[in-house]
Structures are given as C-alpha cells and as structure tokens.
Scaffold this motif. Structure first.
Motif, PDB file in Angstrom:
ATOM      1  N   HIS A 196       1.227  -0.724  -0.029  1.00 25.53           N
ATOM      2  CA  HIS A 196      -0.286  -0.076  -0.037  1.00 25.53           C
ATOM      3  C   HIS A 196       0.878   1.351   0.423  1.00 25.53           C
ATOM      4  O   HIS A 196       1.139   1.304   0.789  1.00 25.53           O
ATOM      5  CB  HIS A 196      -0.961   0.118   1.411  1.00 25.53           C
ATOM      6  N   ARG A 232       1.977   5.527  -1.823  1.00 27.06           N
ATOM      7  CA  ARG A 232       1.713   6.645  -2.736  1.00 27.06           C
ATOM      8  C   ARG A 232       1.837   6.546  -3.953  1.00 27.06           C
ATOM      9  O   ARG A 232       0.281   7.007  -4.392  1.00 27.06           O
ATOM     10  CB  ARG A 232       2.750   7.477  -2.057  1.00 27.06           C
ATOM     11  N   GLY A 270      -2.563   5.254  -2.905  1.00 25.63           N
ATOM     12  CA  GLY A 270      -3.702   5.968  -1.884  1.00 25.63           C
ATOM     13  C   GLY A 270      -3.499   5.316  -0.151  1.00 25.63           C
ATOM     14  O   GLY A 270      -4.007   6.645  -0.127  1.00 25.63           O
ATOM     15  N   ALA A 271      -1.902   5.435  -0.381  1.00 26.25           N
ATOM     16  CA  ALA A 271      -1.558   5.600   1.151  1.00 26.25           C
ATOM     17  C   ALA A 271      -0.852   7.201   1.141  1.00 26.25           C
ATOM     18  O   ALA A 271      -0.441   7.408  -0.272  1.00 26.25           O
ATOM     19  CB  ALA A 271       0.143   4.097   1.731  1.00 26.25           C
ATOM     20  N   ALA A 277       0.231  10.048   7.048  1.00 26.77           N
ATOM     21  CA  ALA A 277      -0.381  10.436   7.596  1.00 26.77           C
ATOM     22  C   ALA A 277      -0.297   9.901   9.178  1.00 26.77           C
ATOM     23  O   ALA A 277       0.916   8.726   9.987  1.00 26.77           O
ATOM     24  CB  ALA A 277      -0.922   8.462   7.415  1.00 26.77           C
ATOM     25  N   ASP A 288      -1.594   7.484  11.133  1.00 25.28           N
ATOM     26  CA  ASP A 288      -2.520   6.068  11.103  1.00 25.28           C
ATOM     27  C   ASP A 288      -0.989   5.309  10.671  1.00 25.28           C
ATOM     28  O   ASP A 288      -1.695   5.115   9.881  1.00 25.28           O
ATOM     29  CB  ASP A 288      -3.942   5.978  10.898  1.00 25.28           C
ATOM     30  N   ALA A 347      -1.771   2.277   9.652  1.00 27.16           N
ATOM     31  CA  ALA A 347      -1.932   1.266   8.955  1.00 27.16           C
ATOM     32  C   ALA A 347      -2.596   2.223   7.577  1.00 27.16           C
ATOM     33  O   ALA A 347      -2.696   1.214   6.313  1.00 27.16           O
ATOM     34  CB  ALA A 347      -3.586   0.899   9.424  1.00 27.16           C
ATOM     35  N   ILE A 348      -1.813   3.576   7.091  1.00 24.46           N
ATOM     36  CA  ILE A 348      -1.997   4.190   5.956  1.00 24.46           C
ATOM     37  C   ILE A 348      -1.325   5.169   5.303  1.00 24.46           C
ATOM     38  O   ILE A 348      -1.292   5.436   4.881  1.00 24.46           O
ATOM     39  CB  ILE A 348      -3.632   4.979   5.650  1.00 24.46           C
ATOM     40  N   ARG A 349      -0.102   4.520   6.060  1.00 25.34           N
ATOM     41  CA  ARG A 349       0.971   4.730   5.527  1.00 25.34           C
ATOM     42  C   ARG A 349       1.816   3.478   4.914  1.00 25.34           C
ATOM     43  O   ARG A 349       1.508   3.034   4.794  1.00 25.34           O
ATOM     44  CB  ARG A 349       1.877   5.644   6.832  1.00 25.34           C
ATOM     45  N   GLN A 394       1.836  -5.029   2.936  1.00 23.86           N
ATOM     46  CA  GLN A 394       0.267  -6.094   4.098  1.00 23.86           C
ATOM     47  C   GLN A 394       0.981  -7.830   3.920  1.00 23.86           C
ATOM     48  O   GLN A 394       1.441  -8.054   2.396  1.00 23.86           O
ATOM     49  CB  GLN A 394      -0.580  -5.819   3.238  1.00 23.86           C
ATOM     50  N   SER A 415     -10.762  -4.400  10.311  1.00 22.11           N
ATOM     51  CA  SER A 415     -11.345  -4.658   8.863  1.00 22.11           C
ATOM     52  C   SER A 415     -11.987  -5.828   9.304  1.00 22.11           C
ATOM     53  O   SER A 415     -10.547  -7.106   9.725  1.00 22.11           O
ATOM     54  CB  SER A 415     -11.063  -3.816   7.976  1.00 22.11           C
TER      55      SER A 415
END
Length: 267
Positions: free
Chosen positions: A155, A157, A204-205, A209, A211, A213-215, A219, A243
């Motif tokens: 994940h 940028r 999309g990361a 961020a 968090d 989890a969104i940098r 995964q 999630s």
C-alpha cells in the motif's frame, strides 16, 4: 530474513535466490516477546513452532510440518518496530543495497552474513520496509511458495512510481531469464513469478498519515480456512480487528503488528 539453514548443497530440495530473483522468498516478524508471539499466532493461525538453526531469538512457524514464517525477537535489541516484513530473493544483496541507496531509499540493517547467505533490511523512498536475501532458501521452499503466504501487498503513495523503484532494485521485468513479470491491471501493479501472482502494489497510502495502517507499508496475507474464527481468536488473545469482510480480515496482533487473513478459496 532466512532464519533457517537448508539441506546440504547438491540436494534436490535446495533452491537458490539466484533462480527466483525478484520474488518474495520469506516473511518475518520482528517481536519484543517471542513466547507471547508464539502463543498469539498459535491461537489465531494454528501455527506450531520449532527453533531456528540461527538460534535464539529466532523461531520458525510451521503448518502441517512446512515452514510458514519466521519470528525474530530483535525488536528491542535492534530498536526496530514490531512489524511483518517480506523478504525478496536477490542475486546480490550488496548490489540491491547499492541500488536502494542510489534511488533515495534507506538501509536499516546490512548487508549482513547469515550463513548460508546475506541479508539486508531496507525501506523504499516512501518508507515501506522490506528485506532482501541472497543465498540458498530453506528446505521445502516450493511448498511455502505455493501455500503460504497467499501474497503480499504494498500500500503506497503511487503504485507506478513504486513499481519503477522495486523493478530497478529487484530486476523485475528485466532482460534476465526467469525475472518476475509486471502487469498493470485494474489500477494496480501485479507481480507474477513463474505465472503465479506473488505481490500487488496499490496506490492511495499517505506518507505523513498519523495511522501507520495508511502510511506506505507492505501487508502480508496468510491463507486460512475460517476468517471469522481467526478474527475472534485475535480479539480473545489481545489483538484487534481493523477491518473484516466475508473473505478477508485485517488484524493487529497483541504487539501491534498488522497482517491479513484471506480465505483459502480466494487465493
């Protein structure tokens, strides 16, 4: 990082990183407490354990007797974050490290000699951590390749920019025979080795961020028979569910490391 020694050279079970270069070849978890980590993943994923031949603090997770992943209890010792990290096979760890540095990536550890090979822990230019391994892979590596983990996903940028970085570092889509194939499908980058999907790269990361989890991060996905049961077990043993869908759940272990469980039928 290859935690285990293979069978002696010359036996049919030994696979070299030179023959599968560019492909994911192992996944490893840095841990603060190996015993607690064993208990968590034993309960959630049903893993059994044995010592790694590198000795303490390394352990090997097994499913039906085959290696699945490694634990390196070095997070405190090496002042590293607790996280799952994929390792990629390379023909030269030194060359891979030099390429990362040339492309504004980061070298965290290595290259270091871990007989029968050399390893390095790195980060791409957006901060996603990964490793490289040069040398023989563990016995029964082909079983690992086709069974566990299901795949890994970056994940990040910008998937296109990341594919260029990793392609140049790991010789993806190069002129070398046996290299990994790169395809652009449905807005994401898909990496194939010997025809099998082994990694995906998604945009999309966010770099800054709060968090993690969104940098940008890699995964790791593990295939399981019952996603719901794994999610319940994670919560019962000190982890959390980030999630969850019918075929997949993103979990966090007792120590904060994030991973995904994916239904076996969707691999």
């Amino acid at each position: 990082m290859n935690h285990d020694m293979p069978t002696p050279s010359g036996t049919k079970d030994v696979v070299s990183s030179h023959s599968v270069f560019g492909a994911p070849c192992w996944v490893s978890l840095t841990s603060r407490d190996v015993k607690a980590t064993e208990e968590f993943y034993g309960a959630v994923l049903g893993w059994q354990w044995r010592p790694a031949k590198l000795g303490d603090p390394f352990r090997i997770a097994l499913v039906d007797g085959s290696p699945v992943a490694g634990i390196a209890g070095v997070a405190t010792m090496w002042q590293m974050a607790v996280a799952w990290t994929p390792y990629f096979a390379v023909r030269s760890a030194d060359a891979a490290v030099a390429r990362v540095q040339e492309r504004m990536g980061t070298v965290a550890v290595g290259p270091i000699s871990l007989p029968p090979g050399r390893a390095a822990l790195l980060a791409d230019r957006d901060g996603a951590t990964f490793g490289v391994w040069e040398g023989d892979l563990f016995t029964d590596w082909e079983t690992w390749r086709t069974a566990q983990p299901a795949f890994i996903t970056l994940h990040t940028r910008d998937a296109f920019d990341a594919a260029i970085f990793y392609g140049e570092v790991l010789d993806w889509a190069s002129q070398h025979p046996g290299c990994c194939e790169v395809h652009y499908e449905g807005g994401e980058v898909v990496l194939r080795s010997r025809g099998d999907v082994v990694a995906r790269i998604e945009s999309g990361a966010l770099e800054s961020a709060p968090d993690p989890a969104i940098r940008p991060h890699w995964q790791v996905h593990f295939t399981v028979d019952d996603v719901e049961a794994c999610a319940r077990a994670a919560e019962l043993h000190g982890g959390s569910v980030l999630s969850k869908g019918s075929d997949e759940a993103v979990l966090r272990d007792h120590d904060g490391a994030q991973f995904t469980v994916t239904a076996r039928r969707t691999r």
